[in-house]
Design an enzyme around this catalytic site. Structure first.
Site, PDB file in Angstrom:
ATOM      1  N   ASP A  68       0.844  -1.192   0.000  1.00  0.00           N
ATOM      2  CA  ASP A  68       0.000   0.000   0.000  1.00  0.00           C
ATOM      3  C   ASP A  68       0.879   1.240   0.000  1.00  0.00           C
ATOM      4  OD1 ASP A  68      -2.402   1.296  -0.091  1.00  0.00           O
ATOM      5  OD2 ASP A  68      -2.712   1.306   2.067  1.00  0.00           O
ATOM      6  N   HIS A  94      -3.632  14.165   0.906  1.00  0.00           N
ATOM      7  CA  HIS A  94      -3.856  13.312   2.082  1.00  0.00           C
ATOM      8  C   HIS A  94      -2.664  13.344   3.022  1.00  0.00           C
ATOM      9  CE1 HIS A  94      -4.809   9.916   4.639  1.00  0.00           C
ATOM     10  NE2 HIS A  94      -3.674   9.340   4.294  1.00  0.00           N
ATOM     11  N   GLU A 135     -10.526   4.256   3.957  1.00  0.00           N
ATOM     12  CA  GLU A 135      -9.629   5.007   3.082  1.00  0.00           C
ATOM     13  C   GLU A 135      -9.964   4.629   1.639  1.00  0.00           C
ATOM     14  OE1 GLU A 135      -5.493   4.657   4.028  1.00  0.00           O
ATOM     15  OE2 GLU A 135      -5.678   5.803   5.887  1.00  0.00           O
ATOM     16  N   GLU A 139      -9.248   4.190  -2.010  1.00  0.00           N
ATOM     17  CA  GLU A 139      -8.055   3.980  -2.818  1.00  0.00           C
ATOM     18  C   GLU A 139      -8.411   3.277  -4.120  1.00  0.00           C
ATOM     19  OE1 GLU A 139      -4.640   2.394  -0.851  1.00  0.00           O
ATOM     20  OE2 GLU A 139      -5.209   3.154   1.135  1.00  0.00           O
ATOM     21  N   ASP A 157      -9.113   0.635   2.190  1.00  0.00           N
ATOM     22  CA  ASP A 157      -8.067   0.289   3.150  1.00  0.00           C
ATOM     23  C   ASP A 157      -8.579   0.633   4.554  1.00  0.00           C
ATOM     24  OD1 ASP A 157      -5.652  -0.274   4.428  1.00  0.00           O
ATOM     25  OD2 ASP A 157      -4.840   1.718   4.015  1.00  0.00           O
ATOM     26  N   ARG A 177      -7.615   3.820  13.582  1.00  0.00           N
ATOM     27  CA  ARG A 177      -6.696   4.935  13.794  1.00  0.00           C
ATOM     28  C   ARG A 177      -6.019   4.910  15.164  1.00  0.00           C
ATOM     29  NH1 ARG A 177      -5.674   6.296   8.703  1.00  0.00           N
ATOM     30  NH2 ARG A 177      -7.507   7.083   7.584  1.00  0.00           N
ATOM     31  N   GLN A 236      -3.441   2.021  15.026  1.00  0.00           N
ATOM     32  CA  GLN A 236      -2.404   2.441  14.083  1.00  0.00           C
ATOM     33  C   GLN A 236      -1.514   3.528  14.683  1.00  0.00           C
ATOM     34  OE1 GLN A 236      -4.033   4.224  10.539  1.00  0.00           O
ATOM     35  NE2 GLN A 236      -2.041   4.682   9.642  1.00  0.00           N
ATOM     36  N   LYS A 242      -4.142  -1.923  10.388  1.00  0.00           N
ATOM     37  CA  LYS A 242      -4.465  -1.997   8.963  1.00  0.00           C
ATOM     38  C   LYS A 242      -4.828  -3.407   8.489  1.00  0.00           C
ATOM     39  CE  LYS A 242      -3.471   2.234   7.307  1.00  0.00           C
ATOM     40  NZ  LYS A 242      -4.342   3.031   6.420  1.00  0.00           N
ATOM     41  N   THR A 283      -9.149  -5.526   4.121  1.00  0.00           N
ATOM     42  CA  THR A 283      -9.046  -4.629   2.972  1.00  0.00           C
ATOM     43  C   THR A 283     -10.074  -5.098   1.949  1.00  0.00           C
ATOM     44  OG1 THR A 283      -6.669  -4.316   3.356  1.00  0.00           O
ATOM     45  CG2 THR A 283      -7.536  -3.699   1.183  1.00  0.00           C
ATOM     46  N   THR A 306      -4.641   6.736   0.082  1.00  0.00           N
ATOM     47  CA  THR A 306      -5.873   7.524   0.153  1.00  0.00           C
ATOM     48  C   THR A 306      -5.845   8.662  -0.863  1.00  0.00           C
ATOM     49  OG1 THR A 306      -5.884   7.028   2.502  1.00  0.00           O
ATOM     50  CG2 THR A 306      -7.394   8.740   1.742  1.00  0.00           C
ATOM     51  N   GLU A 322      -9.488  12.870   7.803  1.00  0.00           N
ATOM     52  CA  GLU A 322      -9.416  14.202   7.204  1.00  0.00           C
ATOM     53  C   GLU A 322     -10.763  14.926   7.276  1.00  0.00           C
ATOM     54  OE1 GLU A 322      -7.075  14.488   3.378  1.00  0.00           O
ATOM     55  OE2 GLU A 322      -7.226  12.310   3.597  1.00  0.00           O
TER      56      GLU A 322
END
Length: 449
Positions: free
Chosen positions: A145, A152, A220, A222, A259, A263, A266, A279, A283, A377, A393
């Site tokens: 990834d 981002h 996220e 992607e 993804d 948070r 992480q 993570k 996915t 992202t 975000e």
């Protein structure tokens, strides 16, 4: 049916703005209710799928002496398309992919009588999309990834470090940053995602690490690039780099990717080695792989890169992205209303897919057919109305909740919420190339000590 002189015409009826026209023909693995265990290859066409395993039983279509022959015989096609993954097919040379795509477009065109005038054969190979189950199209060998969006990366850095004018780190502008993800937890759209448990620590004085369900689950948005066989139909050898001019030939196609990110887990684990348990719990990818050939009409220049990348990554102002609109909608479990939370575009991505491939192999890493590269992202510029491609975000680290259409509000994803990602490229004459949905529902954690 499409009426533009620049559009392909098929005897299979579908609206002019169908996301799966003859120009698309995206790939997946299907099964039907009557033979659920019998997974095989298919491409989408309008409201149907073309069952490619069934197609191979019509041997006369694979006649090498025909005016528009396929690149392989019926026996080879049967071996390739009766498998539960697309890996063997996508490992073939890119020229073979283009030739078979051209063969299918001819076979299903309005001027080809082979299937058009044979109702029995049509019934055998064309299956309504609503009658099939879609499966993960490839066995993902390795998954990397990247973090290729300038917007981002800037936003996330300022949120995490709580510094409003924090600049990009120097290395981010020199190379496409990435981490190695977990391929075993890559799942197809519609698979529930379990809220992960892990170790985290509140960012308050006196807080101590604790183990439990993540309280901050995010999406996220992607795009994933699926590695194919390249020009020679084989991976680069261990120790062999991939030059920039050959890199894009290594990409078979694109799909949508979520993804999922915890948070809080992480944030505590990232220093010094990067993401892990925050993570690797899931996915989600869309079931349809859109070939790069189908997206050729939607190429646009990539954003200017300053400073100029090092020579092996320097595209000399000729870098290309794809103009593909991307969106995310969120729906609570007790509502039937979707709230659009993200609207962005792949064209905003700073680093190109070719540069990702080159950087990945520059050290001598070998890339195999079926490997998956995530874009990172894909957030848009602040001038866009809804550019944040993750809730970190959008809510600025959970500080600013947003309203749901059906009532209530969110800062992050709650148990029972469903996240739906979509993508499409659209041309002025109505040509639309769709990717299908990439959908997942977050369900409650299974264990907490």
């Amino acid at each position: 049916m499409p009426s533009s002189p620049h559009r392909l015409s098929s005897f299979v009826e579908y609206p002019a703005d169908s996301p799966f026209p003859l120009e698309n023909l995206p790939w997946s693995i299907i099964s039907t209710k009557s033979d659920h265990a019998d997974k095989r290859a298919a491409v989408a066409l309008g409201g149907h799928v073309v069952d490619l395993a069934a197609l191979t039983s019509l041997h006369h279509l694979f006649d090498a002496q025909s005016a528009h022959p396929p690149p392989f015989d019926a026996a080879t096609a049967a071996r390739l398309f009766a498998q539960p993954t697309l890996n063997d097919y996508i490992s073939l040379p890119s020229a073979t992919h283009r030739a078979f795509r051209s063969f299918l477009q001819h076979l299903f065109s309005s001027h080809c009588a082979l299937l058009r005038d044979d109702p029995s054969a049509r019934h055998q190979v064309l299956v309504p999309r609503d009658d099939v189950t879609l499966h993960l199209p490839v066995k993902v060998g390795d998954y990397t990834d990247f973090c290729a969006s300038r917007e981002h990366t800037i936003n996330a850095g300022r949120i995490i470090f709580n510094v409003d004018d924090r600049p990009l780190d120097e290395n981010w502008l020199q190379l496409p940053i990435a981490y190695h993800g977990r391929s075993s937890s890559v799942v197809v759209s519609g698979t529930p995602i379990t809220r992960p448990c892990g170790i985290s620590k509140m960012r308050v004085p006196g807080a101590k690490p604790h183990f439990g369900p993540s309280k901050v689950v995010d999406y996220e948005l992607e795009v994933a690039f699926i590695i194919g066989g390249g020009t020679e139909g084989k991976p680069n050898d261990l120790g062999e780099p991939i030059p920039l001019q050959e890199a894009e030939q290594r990409i078979f196609g694109l799909l949508i990717m979520n993804d999922w990110s915890a948070r809080d887990i992480q944030g505590y684990e990232m220093v010094p080695l990067g993401p892990f348990a925050g993570k690797n719990f899931g996915t989600t990818v869309s079931p349809w792989i859109v070939e790069t050939s189908a997206l050729e009409p939607f190429r646009v220049p990539s954003p200017a890169q300053d400073p100029t990348p090092l020579p092996h990554l320097d595209q000399r102002g000729e870098g290309k992205q794809w103009d593909i609109s991307l969106a995310v909608d969120v729906k609570a479990s007790d509502s039937d209303k979707w709230t659009t939370t993200t609207e962005t575009n792949l064209k905003y991505l700073y680093w190109t897919a070719s540069q990702m491939v080159v950087h990945h192999a520059a050290c001598g890493c070998n890339l195999n057919a079926g490997d998956m590269l995530g874009s990172g992202t894909i957030s848009g510029p602040a001038s866009d109305p809804n550019p944040a491609a993750c809730l970190l975000e959008k809510t600025w680290g959970g500080r600013n909740a947003f309203k749901l259409e059906g009532g209530g509000e969110r800062t992050y994803i709650q148990d029972g919420d469903t996240v739906r990602m979509t993508a499409q490229a659209t041309r002025a004459d109505g040509l639309t190339i769709g990717f299908g949905d990439c959908t997942g529902q977050l369900v409650s954690a299974r264990h907490a000590a």
